[in-house]
Enzyme design. Sequence first.
Site, PDB file in Angstrom:
ATOM      1  N   SER A   1      53.225  38.799  46.350  1.00 32.59           N
ATOM      2  CA  SER A   1      54.537  39.417  46.294  1.00 32.59           C
ATOM      3  C   SER A   1      54.438  40.833  45.731  1.00 32.59           C
ATOM      4  O   SER A   1      53.785  41.694  46.333  1.00 32.59           O
ATOM      5  CB  SER A   1      55.479  38.517  45.479  1.00 32.59           C
ATOM      6  OG  SER A   1      56.819  38.884  45.651  1.00 32.59           O
TER       7      SER A   1
ATOM      8  N   ASP B   1      57.954  33.754  55.749  1.00 33.18           N
ATOM      9  CA  ASP B   1      58.506  34.573  54.667  1.00 33.18           C
ATOM     10  C   ASP B   1      59.695  35.364  55.216  1.00 33.18           C
ATOM     11  O   ASP B   1      59.589  36.042  56.235  1.00 33.18           O
ATOM     12  CB  ASP B   1      57.420  35.523  54.151  1.00 33.18           C
ATOM     13  CG  ASP B   1      57.750  36.140  52.801  1.00 33.18           C
ATOM     14  OD1 ASP B   1      58.943  36.417  52.543  1.00 33.18           O
ATOM     15  OD2 ASP B   1      56.816  36.373  52.016  1.00 33.18           O
TER      16      ASP B   1
ATOM     17  N   HIS C   1      58.276  32.459  51.439  1.00 29.43           N
ATOM     18  CA  HIS C   1      57.624  33.389  50.512  1.00 29.43           C
ATOM     19  C   HIS C   1      56.813  32.641  49.458  1.00 29.43           C
ATOM     20  O   HIS C   1      55.757  33.102  49.028  1.00 29.43           O
ATOM     21  CB  HIS C   1      58.679  34.267  49.831  1.00 29.43           C
ATOM     22  CG  HIS C   1      58.091  35.309  48.933  1.00 29.43           C
ATOM     23  ND1 HIS C   1      57.299  36.334  49.406  1.00 29.43           N
ATOM     24  CD2 HIS C   1      58.157  35.489  47.581  1.00 29.43           C
ATOM     25  CE1 HIS C   1      56.910  37.103  48.392  1.00 29.43           C
ATOM     26  NE2 HIS C   1      57.411  36.605  47.286  1.00 29.43           N
TER      27      HIS C   1
END
Length: 335
Positions: free
Chosen positions: A128, A282, A311
Amino acid sequence: MDYDVFELGDFVLQSGMRIPDARLAYVTLGTLNADKSNAILYPTWYSGQHTDNLWLIGEGMALDPTRYFIIIPNMFGNGLSSSPSNTPPPYDRARFPNVTVYDNVLAQHRLVTERFGITRLALVTGWSMGAQQTFQWAATFPDMVERIAPFCGTAKTWPHNYVFLEAVKAAIRTDAAWKNGWYTEQPWKGLRAVGRVYAGWGLSQMFYREETWRELGYASLEDFLVGFWEGFFLRKDANNLLAMAWTWQHGDISANPTYNGDFDRALGSIKARAMILPGEKDLYFTPEDGEYEAKRIPNAEFRPIRSNYGHFAGGGINPVDTKFIDDAIKELLAQ
């Protein structure tokens, strides 16, 4: 888990503001070898701290502390490194200055070079916002980074991702208890609302359709929304979340004097062998954005994580996804 602090002094940011007596919290695992060739950097993510990265580290794994010297630097704004919640006045709380991904990487570069004397990194990896820092490292210090494995993250924050974060910010700011950042007690309703906003984005449609939350031990959808998502954000500080959201929204490896906004040139400058690992489902660091970037990075392989965890395929909560990421990094390190 105890951590160390690297004192940065008065740290000047891209904005022209500074963080007085800036602090970079970090941990290391393993031993740096004699020629300092076994160093791996593994940055943290949105609101995450170093302990939240430990799921990808262990003996026999790619990030094996018996083989590698693993450094986990905590991002500015995460509550351990300099943040709105721990910086003294007048730069505290709502007055904490805006920090970019580039600022974070420059601070980490000082830690790596000044504290440890490391001139080459065998690998930079992260999830991330950790992936954002991974890309930034490779573009900013292309001769220093040998390999990168960013997972569930992109080299810049694309417009739809930016818009998603507007909802996260609004959830906090619309709570009257937020008081424009000068709260004396956390805006609890706002933090719970952040959890509800995030719930629809952090995981895929298939995750909910197939009731995959049952695999995590929740009895119903509402149980999952309260227990996982509201519980996740109730542990955070609101100003810290807002500061890191600003950092995230302005992520772009070309937004600095080296590239002056030429994003494709920044991607093309990356010399590291790259394993790009997007989450197939995602919803905000999308595989489509990741594929655009991977095609412009020399020596890059694009390998989506086939998972309905969206995600959070990169979040360490699903053993199957963890093995996929670990296997990919093992393969990269063997090259």
